[in-house]
Design a protein around this motif. Structure first.
Motif, PDB file in Angstrom:
ATOM      1  N   UNK A   1      11.756  18.585  -3.250  1.00  0.00           N
ATOM      2  CA  UNK A   1      10.373  18.450  -3.697  1.00  0.00           C
ATOM      3  C   UNK A   1      10.175  17.172  -4.498  1.00  0.00           C
ATOM      4  N   UNK A   2      11.152  16.875  -5.366  1.00  0.00           N
ATOM      5  CA  UNK A   2      11.078  15.644  -6.145  1.00  0.00           C
ATOM      6  C   UNK A   2      11.109  14.409  -5.264  1.00  0.00           C
ATOM      7  N   UNK A   3      11.943  14.444  -4.231  1.00  0.00           N
ATOM      8  CA  UNK A   3      12.000  13.326  -3.282  1.00  0.00           C
ATOM      9  C   UNK A   3      10.661  13.149  -2.573  1.00  0.00           C
ATOM     10  N   UNK A   4      10.061  14.264  -2.161  1.00  0.00           N
ATOM     11  CA  UNK A   4       8.772  14.190  -1.469  1.00  0.00           C
ATOM     12  C   UNK A   4       7.714  13.559  -2.358  1.00  0.00           C
ATOM     13  N   UNK A   5       7.704  13.919  -3.640  1.00  0.00           N
ATOM     14  CA  UNK A   5       6.736  13.351  -4.573  1.00  0.00           C
ATOM     15  C   UNK A   5       6.997  11.863  -4.770  1.00  0.00           C
ATOM     16  N   UNK A   6       8.271  11.496  -4.965  1.00  0.00           N
ATOM     17  CA  UNK A   6       8.618  10.087  -5.196  1.00  0.00           C
ATOM     18  C   UNK A   6       8.193   9.213  -4.024  1.00  0.00           C
ATOM     19  N   UNK A   7       8.446   9.671  -2.810  1.00  0.00           N
ATOM     20  CA  UNK A   7       8.067   8.888  -1.636  1.00  0.00           C
ATOM     21  C   UNK A   7       6.553   8.803  -1.469  1.00  0.00           C
ATOM     22  N   UNK A   8       5.880   9.929  -1.633  1.00  0.00           N
ATOM     23  CA  UNK A   8       4.431   9.949  -1.467  1.00  0.00           C
ATOM     24  C   UNK A   8       3.762   8.972  -2.431  1.00  0.00           C
ATOM     25  N   UNK A   9       4.143   9.036  -3.700  1.00  0.00           N
ATOM     26  CA  UNK A   9       3.520   8.177  -4.705  1.00  0.00           C
ATOM     27  C   UNK A   9       4.017   6.736  -4.607  1.00  0.00           C
ATOM     28  N   UNK A  10       5.340   6.579  -4.409  1.00  0.00           N
ATOM     29  CA  UNK A  10       5.913   5.241  -4.358  1.00  0.00           C
ATOM     30  C   UNK A  10       5.357   4.406  -3.232  1.00  0.00           C
ATOM     31  N   UNK A  11       5.109   5.020  -2.090  1.00  0.00           N
ATOM     32  CA  UNK A  11       4.541   4.281  -0.957  1.00  0.00           C
ATOM     33  C   UNK A  11       3.124   3.808  -1.236  1.00  0.00           C
ATOM     34  N   UNK A  12       2.473   4.430  -2.202  1.00  0.00           N
ATOM     35  CA  UNK A  12       1.107   4.025  -2.575  1.00  0.00           C
ATOM     36  C   UNK A  12       1.096   3.171  -3.835  1.00  0.00           C
ATOM     37  N   UNK A  13       2.276   2.700  -4.263  1.00  0.00           N
ATOM     38  CA  UNK A  13       2.346   1.792  -5.396  1.00  0.00           C
ATOM     39  C   UNK A  13       2.369   2.440  -6.762  1.00  0.00           C
ATOM     40  N   UNK A  14       2.557   3.758  -6.819  1.00  0.00           N
ATOM     41  CA  UNK A  14       2.597   4.463  -8.103  1.00  0.00           C
ATOM     42  C   UNK A  14       4.022   4.430  -8.652  1.00  0.00           C
TER      43      UNK A  14
END
Length: 412
Positions: free
Chosen positions: A15-28
């Motif tokens: 779940x943490x990986x999913x959040x990191x990728x989702x946000x990181x790909x959008x520059x967060x």
């Protein structure tokens, strides 16, 4: 584009990986706080920094988060939980943590109805939503007197304490003698008031369905319905291994009633199982945080973690529903699950192969972030070796899954 408001994710699991990728790909900017044995998200290129997660009581963990905000200047960053326990922590200390962070969970008066299954089923009864027949035996005499249709299962009401029973999620009992033996075993691990006995609904993953949504004040803004077709282990899975978006209107209205009744805000997954004996979709759980297969949403047009970040930071999120016919798979668990099902005659090799047709989202493998995918199977094996070792110690209770270290430790 790089955003100035980042996210602190509590837990380095899938779940943490999913959040990191989702946000990181959008520059967060994404930081992860994780114990040393659950670090999949820490290997992502989108995780900018990993902090240790302390093994403390709730008050100590809340104070640690405030200290982190002070030390590193993380004011107004968004806090993301990755498990029921981390969601409960953020919810119980919502007001205190909101002095420095934006908290993505609802306050405790709302979330507690999802966290404690006793309250979940009371809510279902109040809202006239079907759920499995359930009793709450305080003594062995209650079990002996209960009118039960076997087989049944024993379930813990919460997972605040980690041991064999809470880790396994459910224990089956084929008859009253086995039920009494299992009840005595469970009673040694958790309080009797936390033990539920519930009818066993026949069927496997093909009968399990979910309504997943991003809500504001009880109103779903973004949603999808899905079937959790395969799970691992196949009988009482720790998590889904193959999920597909489908149009399941039968579970939409009941889910909306439940979420409206508690004015839920944030991400939520409402789980059902179809009872083929009477055609009813029966409520199993309400999960008040991101679910394991959340990246299916992004492939289907509903990127839930980023949409939650947008909503929590005050940005507009339009109403939307995910596309149907999209699939999600975690190969490290789905392949062994498929082998079990094939050997039992419940799945053919051809059916398995056809289930992998495009569009499909892989849970861990990603071309733009390959390292977690390469490490998934070794980390999965290591985790189960650790769990096996703990079970040999008779399940000595640990405060929570996320906190297995003795203290904060070094910051990397």
């Amino acid at each position: 584009m790089t955003e100035t408001i980042g996210a602190l994710v509590i837990g380095g699991n899938l779940n943490g990986l999913s959040i990191a990728r989702s946000l990181g790909r959008c520059g967060v900017p994404v930081w992860v706080a994780s114990p040393p044995n659950i670090e999949l998200a820490s290997f992502s290129r989108y995780t900018r920094r990993t902090l240790p997660w302390p093994n403390l009581q709730d008050e100590g963990q809340a104070a640690y988060l405030l200290e982190v905000a002070e030390r590193y200047g993380l004011d107004q960053w968004v806090l993301f939980p990755t498990s029921d326990e981390s969601a409960a922590l953020l919810s119980k200390f919502h007001a205190v943590l909101s002095s420095r962070f934006r908290v993505s969970t609802p306050a405790w008066e709302s979330l507690r109805w999802a966290y404690d299954k006793r309250l979940t089923y009371r809510l279902a009864a109040d809202q006239q939503v079907d759920y499995p027949s359930t009793i709450y035996p305080a003594t062995e005499a209650d079990l002996a007197a209960a009118d039960l249709n076997f087989p049944v299962i024993l379930k813990p009401a919460t997972h605040a304490i980690m041991n064999r029973f809470t880790s396994d999620k459910a224990w089956p009992a084929a008859d009253r003698e086995e039920l009494l033996a299992r009840y005595r075993e469970a009673r040694e691990l958790i309080s009797t008031e936390l033990i539920l006995v519930q009818e066993m609904i026949p069927g496997g993953g093909e009968a399990q369905f979910s309504y997943a949504a991003l809500c504001r004040d009880g109103k779903p803004i973004v949603s999808l319905t899905a079937r959790r077709t395969r799970q691992y282990p196949v009988d009482f899975g720790y998590s889904s291994s193959f999920v597909e978006t489908l149009d399941v209107p039968e579970i939409v209205a009941p889910s909306r009633h439940l979420l409206a009744a508690i004015r839920y805000t944030g991400l939520v997954e409402v789980e059902y199982k179809l009872d083929a004996r009477n055609g009813c979709y029966k409520l199993l759980d309400i999960n008040p945080r991101l679910w394991t297969w959340a990246t299916l949403g992004a492939r289907a047009g509903t990127d839930f973690p980023y949409l939650l970040w947008q909503m929590t930071t005050g940005k507009s999120v339009p109403e939307q529903t995910a596309r149907t016919g999209v699939r999600w798979i975690r190969m490290s668990t789905d392949f062994p699950a498929a082998i079990h099902l094939i050997l039992r005659g419940r799945l053919s090799p051809g059916e398995y192969w056809r289930s992998l047709r495009s569009p499909v989202e892989f849970s861990v493998m990603a071309l733009d972030d390959p390292l977690p995918g390469l490490l998934d199977l070794p980390l999965f094996a290591y985790k189960h070796l650790c769990n096996g070792y703990k079970s040999l110690r008779e399940g000595l209770p640990l405060k929570r899954v996320e906190g297995l270290s003795d203290g904060p430790g070094p910051i990397r």
